[in-house]
Design an enzyme around this catalytic site. Structure first.
Site, PDB file in Angstrom:
ATOM      1  N   ARG A 233      25.969  17.249  39.733  1.00  0.00           N
ATOM      2  CA  ARG A 233      26.568  18.612  38.998  1.00  0.00           C
ATOM      3  C   ARG A 233      27.506  18.797  40.537  1.00  0.00           C
ATOM      4  O   ARG A 233      26.317  18.993  42.148  1.00  0.00           O
ATOM      5  CB  ARG A 233      25.980  19.244  39.064  1.00  0.00           C
TER       6      ARG A 233
ATOM      7  N   HIS B 147      32.378  27.877  40.508  1.00  0.00           N
ATOM      8  CA  HIS B 147      31.442  28.207  40.754  1.00  0.00           C
ATOM      9  C   HIS B 147      31.927  29.880  42.073  1.00  0.00           C
ATOM     10  O   HIS B 147      31.200  29.195  43.392  1.00  0.00           O
ATOM     11  CB  HIS B 147      30.489  27.565  41.657  1.00  0.00           C
TER      12      HIS B 147
ATOM     13  N   GLU C 190      25.678  31.294  36.785  1.00  0.00           N
ATOM     14  CA  GLU C 190      25.152  32.482  37.173  1.00  0.00           C
ATOM     15  C   GLU C 190      26.113  33.442  37.485  1.00  0.00           C
ATOM     16  O   GLU C 190      26.518  34.204  38.047  1.00  0.00           O
ATOM     17  CB  GLU C 190      24.624  32.559  38.440  1.00  0.00           C
TER      18      GLU C 190
ATOM     19  N   ASN D 157      19.704  27.066  35.607  1.00  0.00           N
ATOM     20  CA  ASN D 157      19.020  27.547  36.800  1.00  0.00           C
ATOM     21  C   ASN D 157      17.884  28.422  37.261  1.00  0.00           C
ATOM     22  O   ASN D 157      17.347  29.815  36.409  1.00  0.00           O
ATOM     23  CB  ASN D 157      20.051  28.435  37.880  1.00  0.00           C
TER      24      ASN D 157
ATOM     25  N   TYR E  83      14.729  28.885  40.431  1.00  0.00           N
ATOM     26  CA  TYR E  83      13.749  28.853  41.338  1.00  0.00           C
ATOM     27  C   TYR E  83      12.585  29.835  41.230  1.00  0.00           C
ATOM     28  O   TYR E  83      11.809  29.533  41.950  1.00  0.00           O
ATOM     29  CB  TYR E  83      14.931  29.479  42.612  1.00  0.00           C
TER      30      TYR E  83
ATOM     31  N   GLU F 246      19.932  23.966  38.429  1.00  0.00           N
ATOM     32  CA  GLU F 246      19.737  23.462  39.469  1.00  0.00           C
ATOM     33  C   GLU F 246      18.038  24.206  39.182  1.00  0.00           C
ATOM     34  O   GLU F 246      17.275  24.878  38.444  1.00  0.00           O
ATOM     35  CB  GLU F 246      20.268  25.194  39.749  1.00  0.00           C
TER      36      GLU F 246
END
Ligand code: LGS
Length: 491
Positions: free
Chosen positions: A94, A140, A187, A314, A316, A391
């Protein structure tokens, strides 16, 4: 040495996957196992071969911050980076395309930089020749600076949509014969958040927040619409948006904590996912904003609703929401835009998980499973969509201070990956959630936006002080390779 609360949390090892016979070969052969990057964070060559400046180039130059002039030089070293991908056994890569590299002035009628297109075209060809599938992010965050200059202090959201779609068209025309996986925007809420910070809280208004959210949604949706009408029928690829969500769970069962958690989730995720999947904004947003301004016109809703082929995620970390601050009502404009004031990382002084690099995620793998269940119920099952984890990754506290030979022994990152990947696999096998891919952030240490080079998420060390930007694999790269080799079925 004083012991950090982190030290009390034992490190996991890959055995929790590779030592579990019930997990052998449970992922299908076509499962996308990838590493991720983004153009501005890795390429460098900021003015090479006709590239125009992006808003981040100018922002970082003007404010004397660590910049992307060289980044980690992937513009020059991309062949080496493909060798790393090969070494790590990924089947997918990616990466994102720099808008000002392929269209230096950015606008619909502005010229194309053929050298820029050639760079990405060569990259795509070389990946395919190695059997690696390109998964391409169109945007991005690196908006051409010229657009910002043309339309005002920050780019005029309405006009941006037209320029964006024209830029996407160029990519479909030039790369779409070989690229079959497209992410429109990475995002959007964080892109917006960076604008809040740059515009400064006191000048950020509700009207601006609405304008940014709606224009990002429309840029995404009109791009998908274009792709579906003109390119998908012959090129046969798929297109979706990547949304980020740190999961938020109520710290207790008080109504205030429950509401605060939902508000935070709505802000980060729902404000984009609900329009795309359900054709309306979350209830909490109708409470916060003027409904007549927030809602799209019927023609716009028709384009926004259903504008995804897959769900890009994504993820985290997970936080607790406390009810103490209450709902977002009364919060400052900046806090509302950030949606952060309701999030805490401790319950009764006990951290929610191992703390990462300052200002970066906590390792809370159990939250990942809860999040996947939430997404499945609200978005995946009703649409039948697959989810790609686009991600997931970890920055170890203090890693930037280590020499390469120590930094490569990234035990805490391996522990993070082991826990998160196990939860994702169990979400698939036990909860029946259709997860089609997992992409580690990031292929290599790189420019972490406002943190500069002081926060490292890579599975490869990059020595920026060496003239050739020496790349050295970290242990986590090979750990991931072993783990996915175990998980993905051989036939
Ligand atoms: O490099 C970025 C990674 C690193 O961590 C990437 O460009 C982005 O797409 C993505 O936002 N990334 C990322 N996000 C996690 C940030 C966690 C922030 C936690 C805030 C605590 C107060």
């Amino acid at each position: 040495m004083s012991s950090l609360p982190n030290d009390s949390i034992p490190l996991l090892t890959e055995d929790i996957i590779t030592g579990d016979p019930s997990l052998k070969g449970v992922l299908p052969r076509d499962f996308a196992y990838a590493a991720s990057t983004a153009s501005f964070q890795i390429e460098g060559g900021w003015d090479a071969d006709g590239k125009g400046p992006g808003i981040w180039d100018v922002y970082m130059h003007d404010n004397n911050l660590a910049n992307g002039d060289e980044a980690v030089s992937s513009y020059h070293l991309w062949r080496e980076d493909i060798k790393l991908l090969k070494l790590y056994g990924v089947n997918t890569y990616r990466f994102s395309i720099s808008w000002p590299r392929v269209k230096p002035l950015g606008g619909k009628d502005d010229p194309v930089n053929e050298k820029g297109i050639e760079y990405y075209s060569n990259l795509v060809d070389a990946l395919l020749a190695e059997g690696i599938t390109p998964f391409v992010t169109i945007f991005h965050w690196d908006t051409p600076y010229e657009l910002q200059k043309r339309y005002g202090e920050f780019e005029c959201p309405d006009q941006l949509v037209y320029d964006f779609v024209a830029y996407a068209r160029l990519l479909f025309e030039r790369l779409g014969d070989r690229v079959r996986n497209w992410i429109t925007i990475n995002e959007p809420v964080i892109y917006e958040m960076f604008h809040v910070m740059a515009i400064k809280a006191d000048r950020w208004t509700d009207d601006m927040a609405i304008a940014y959210t709606k224009s990002l949604l429309l840029a995404h949706a009109r791009t998908v619409d274009l792709y579906r009408r003109e390119f998908q029928p012959t090129q046969g690829g798929q297109i979706g948006i990547t949304l980020n969500i740190d999961f938020v769970v109520p710290i207790d069962d008080s109504p205030a904590a429950i509401e605060a958690a939902q508000d935070a989730i709505d802000h980060m995720l729902g404000q984009f996912a609900d329009p795309i999947y359900h054709g309306h904004f979350p209830e909490s947003m109708y409470k916060r904003f003027d409904r007549t301004k927030l809602d799209f016109a019927p023609e716009e809703w028709a384009v926004v609703k259903g504008s995804n082929d897959f769900f890009g995620l994504n993820h985290y970390s997970t936080f607790y929401a406390t009810g103490e601050v209450g709902s977002l009502e009364g919060a400052s404009a900046r806090d509302r835009a950030l949606g952060l004031q309701v999030r805490v990382a401790e319950k009764d002084g006990v951290p929610i998980g191992r703390r990462g690099e300052r200002g970066h995620p906590y390792d809370v793998s159990w939250g990942f499973r809860l999040l996947l269940q939430y997404l499945d119920k609200r978005y995946l099952k009703p649409s039948g969509h697959q989810l790609y984890v686009t991600e997931n990754g970890y920055a170890i506290e203090g890693e930037t201070k280590l020499a390469t030979e120590d930094a490569v022994q990234d035990k805490a990152r391996q522990s993070y990956y082991a826990g998160y990947i196990r939860e994702a696999v169990l979400a698939r096998t036990e909860d029946g959630i259709d997860i089609a891919g997992y992409m580690a952030w990031s292929l290599m240490d790189n420019l972490e936006w406002l943190q500069g080079y002081n926060s490292r998420f890579g599975i490869t060390c990059v020595d920026r002080s060496s003239p050739d930007f020496t790349r050295t694999p970290k242990e986590s790269a090979f750990m991931l390779k072993r783990v996915f080799n175990y998980l993905i079925a051989k036939e």
